[in-house]
Design an enzyme around this catalytic site. Structure first.
Site, PDB file in Angstrom:
ATOM      1  N   CYS B  12     -34.087  15.164  16.852  1.00  0.00           N
ATOM      2  CA  CYS B  12     -35.198  14.258  17.140  1.00  0.00           C
ATOM      3  C   CYS B  12     -34.969  13.609  18.493  1.00  0.00           C
ATOM      4  O   CYS B  12     -33.822  13.384  18.848  1.00  0.00           O
ATOM      5  CB  CYS B  12     -35.283  13.170  16.075  1.00  0.00           C
ATOM      6  SG  CYS B  12     -35.797  13.809  14.492  1.00  0.00           S
ATOM      7  N   PRO B  13     -36.001  13.257  19.235  1.00  0.00           N
ATOM      8  CA  PRO B  13     -37.413  13.327  18.840  1.00  0.00           C
ATOM      9  C   PRO B  13     -38.077  14.661  19.189  1.00  0.00           C
ATOM     10  O   PRO B  13     -39.297  14.749  19.108  1.00  0.00           O
ATOM     11  CB  PRO B  13     -38.039  12.188  19.660  1.00  0.00           C
ATOM     12  CG  PRO B  13     -37.233  12.192  20.921  1.00  0.00           C
ATOM     13  CD  PRO B  13     -35.835  12.618  20.544  1.00  0.00           C
TER      14      PRO B  13
END
Lengths: 78, 205
Positions: B12-13
């Site tokens: 992530c992200p």
């Protein structure tokens, strides 16, 4: 915390005044408490001294000659 | 148009950013991720845009997220910056929130100021939306549990509200405060270390 309890708060211009006031009140055995300045009161300092109304005169007498208190206000807790 | 994004092995992200990009060009996007955080983030991101989301956890630890745009979905208005590597913000942290009062001063530099700040902090804790589950006092922090500390009433209120207060017994002994502790439970390193190691969140002012 009791309901609708009334307190007084002494407001100061600077934190060093709060520290000085705390020392004096401690020495004089006057019950008090350091708390953050309530949100509805505007001050640069951020902390103030809270005490019961019955100690107002004692607090005033103890601090008057040695620390500059901006003001004393009444405070209500619900 | 539909598109499948293979976001396995990507932290992530990134999966959210890829999903956002794909949704800008397609009405239907299927995202494959291989960890729970990415799964939750992509799902939350899609839901927040008003898309329909179907999820499926496959046996090999792969999460399949099928996202379908609704007429009202607004891909461009959603910021993806909050979908970071950290755990999903909406998920509650596992384990209790622990406030550690490790000294009689908040911050270092000036102890007189630090003491005022710490008292103010402890008092304010009562009104916090997210109160701690446990407060640990150690080193000079144990002084706050004595009757004339100026915050013992606050700590008592917190205790009444269900906050567990642990006071380091070794520290009480060192400062010769035995019999003067007015709030909390005298504790030992087993409990303190155990509490810290299982905490979901540790706050150390």
């Amino acid at each position: 915390m009791k309901k609708d309890q009334i307190y007084c708060v002494a407001i100061f211009d600077s934190v060093s005044h709060v520290i000085k006031a705390e020392k004096i009140l401690k020495k004089a055995s006057i019950p008090h408490k350091i708390i953050p300045v309530p949100k509805n009161i505007s001050t640069d300092c951020g902390v103030c001294v809270r005490f019961l109304p019955e100690h107002r005169d004692a607090v005033t007498d103890a601090l008057m000659s040695s620390v500059s208190v901006s003001e004393i206000r009444e405070l209500f807790y619900e | 148009m539909s598109e499948t994004i293979n976001a396995r092995g990507i932290a992530c992200p990134q999966p959210v950013l890829l999903t956002k990009k794909a949704l800008e060009a397609n009405d239907e996007v299927t995202v494959l991720v291989d960890n729970k955080t990415a799964f939750e983030n992509v799902k939350r991101f899609a839901t927040s845009m008003g898309c329909a989301v179907e999820t499926n956890e496959e046996p090999d630890g792969i999460f399949r997220i099928k996202i379908t745009k609704n007429p009202g979905s607004q891909v461009n208005t959603v910021s993806s910056t909050e979908y970071t590597c950290a755990e999903n913000k909406n998920a509650t942290a596992q384990g209790p929130t622990v406030f550690v009062i490790a000294s009689n001063a908040m911050g270092s530099g000036n102890d007189e100021l630090g003491a005022i700040l710490m008292k103010s902090f402890i008092h304010t804790t009562i009104d916090l939306e997210h109160r701690p589950d446990i407060i640990i006092l150690y080193n000079t922090g144990v002084r706050f549990a004595t009757a004339d500390s100026g915050v013992v009433d606050d700590l008592k209120v917190l205790e009444e509200k269900g906050v567990k207060i642990l006071v380091c017994g070794t520290c009480v002994n060192f400062f010769e405060l035995g019999g003067k502790i007015s709030v909390g439970n005298l504790s030992n390193m087993y409990e303190i270390a155990g509490t810290l190691s299982t905490a979901g969140r540790i706050v150390k002012p």
